[in-house]
Design a protein around this motif. Structure first.
Motif, short mmCIF file in Angstrom:
data_model
loop_
_atom_site.label_atom_id
_atom_site.label_comp_id
_atom_site.label_asym_id
_atom_site.label_seq_id
_atom_site.Cartn_x
_atom_site.Cartn_y
_atom_site.Cartn_z
N SER A 81 0.86 -1.19 0.00
CA SER A 81 0.00 0.00 0.00
C SER A 81 0.90 1.24 0.00
N VAL A 82 0.59 2.15 -0.90
CA VAL A 82 1.35 3.39 -1.05
C VAL A 82 0.33 4.52 -1.12
N GLN A 83 0.59 5.58 -0.39
CA GLN A 83 -0.31 6.73 -0.45
C GLN A 83 0.45 8.01 -0.20
N GLY A 84 -0.15 9.12 -0.62
CA GLY A 84 0.44 10.43 -0.41
C GLY A 84 -0.61 11.51 -0.55
N GLU A 85 -0.28 12.67 -0.02
CA GLU A 85 -1.20 13.81 -0.08
C GLU A 85 -0.39 15.10 -0.07
N TYR A 86 -0.91 16.12 -0.76
CA TYR A 86 -0.34 17.46 -0.76
C TYR A 86 -1.45 18.43 -0.41
N PHE A 87 -1.17 19.42 0.46
CA PHE A 87 -2.16 20.44 0.75
C PHE A 87 -1.51 21.81 0.65
N ALA A 88 -2.34 22.80 0.36
CA ALA A 88 -1.92 24.20 0.35
C ALA A 88 -2.99 25.01 1.07
N GLY A 89 -2.56 25.93 1.91
CA GLY A 89 -3.48 26.79 2.63
C GLY A 89 -3.13 28.25 2.40
N HIS A 90 -4.16 29.09 2.39
CA HIS A 90 -4.00 30.52 2.17
C HIS A 90 -4.93 31.25 3.13
N ALA A 91 -4.43 32.28 3.77
CA ALA A 91 -5.26 33.10 4.67
C ALA A 91 -4.94 34.57 4.41
N GLU A 92 -5.97 35.41 4.50
CA GLU A 92 -5.78 36.84 4.25
C GLU A 92 -6.62 37.65 5.23
N GLY A 93 -5.98 38.59 5.92
CA GLY A 93 -6.68 39.45 6.87
C GLY A 93 -7.41 40.57 6.15
N ASP A 94 -8.66 40.84 6.55
CA ASP A 94 -9.44 41.85 5.82
C ASP A 94 -9.05 43.28 6.15
N THR A 95 -8.43 43.54 7.30
CA THR A 95 -8.01 44.92 7.60
C THR A 95 -6.49 45.07 7.56
N SER A 96 -5.76 44.08 8.00
CA SER A 96 -4.29 44.18 8.00
C SER A 96 -3.69 43.95 6.62
N GLY A 97 -4.42 43.21 5.77
CA GLY A 97 -3.89 42.87 4.46
C GLY A 97 -2.82 41.79 4.50
N VAL A 98 -2.59 41.20 5.67
CA VAL A 98 -1.59 40.13 5.80
C VAL A 98 -2.02 38.93 4.96
N ILE A 99 -1.09 38.39 4.21
CA ILE A 99 -1.34 37.20 3.41
C ILE A 99 -0.41 36.09 3.90
N LEU A 100 -0.99 34.94 4.19
CA LEU A 100 -0.25 33.79 4.70
C LEU A 100 -0.44 32.63 3.75
N TRP A 101 0.66 31.98 3.37
CA TRP A 101 0.63 30.76 2.55
C TRP A 101 1.27 29.63 3.35
N SER A 102 0.67 28.47 3.29
CA SER A 102 1.19 27.30 3.98
C SER A 102 1.06 26.10 3.04
#
Length: 186
Positions: A81-102
């Motif tokens: 059995s072989v398995q794998g997964e990739y994820f990407a996350g993005h968050a953005e503050g509505d007043t600070s304008g901070v953008i986070l990528w994970s």
């Protein structure tokens, strides 16, 4: 063909069984305190999740728009059995304008050395909670063996993991974990 239940190839697929999956979601959470979101129930928002670990980047009182997507694949064939997964996350503050990528990913391979009974597995995983921040990536190497007494209903698992945490200053933090687990599902 049908994948069966769980990660191992307990069915002993004579022909390859392959699955693919994709998912995504959006959410908005409000930051209500210095290190507190209105909810930490989603695992990404908990203090150890990719958003929770970076909550200090956002302004108290602002809404944070969140997007996440992932893709995974699994193969089972003749005890392998072989398995794998990739994820990407993005968050953005509505007043600070901070953008986070994970992002993060894992790969795992296992083989039933004794058909339907004894499994040996290895896994490697990586999470970068903030792609813009240097030295914040965590990686984990795991080796495991599982004895299936009644398929996934009764099993005994031994595993060893080594976690490597990069840090901004000083030497990286390395942790080791030895674990024994028993699963009983009646």
């Amino acid at each position: 063909g049908p994948m069966g239940v769980g990660e191992p190839d307990l069915e002993g697929h004579a022909t390859p069984a392959l699955s693919f999956g994709v998912d995504g979601f959006t959410n908005t959470l409000r930051k209500i305190g210095d290190n507190l979101l209105e909810s930490d129930v989603p695992n990404y928002a908990s203090p150890v999740g990719w958003l929770g670990r970076n909550i200090g980047l956002f302004t108290t009182g602002e809404n944070i728009f969140i997007e996440s997507a992932s893709a995974d694949a699994q193969l089972k064939w003749m005890g392998l059995s072989v398995q794998g997964e990739y994820f990407a996350g993005h968050a953005e503050g509505d007043t600070s304008g901070v953008i986070l990528w994970s992002y993060g990913w894992y790969g795992q391979a296992a083989y039933l050395v004794l058909p339907k009974t004894l499994d040996l597995a290895v896994r490697y995983s990586v999470v970068d909670a903030n792609r813009a921040a240097p030295h914040d990536t965590n990686s984990v190497v795991t080796a495991a063996t599982t004895w299936y007494m009644k398929r996934n209903n009764v099993k005994l698992q031994f595993d060893y993991s080594r976690t490597h945490r990069q840090r901004g200053s000083g030497a990286p933090a390395n942790d080791q974990l030895f674990r024994v687990q028993v699963q009983l599902m009646l």
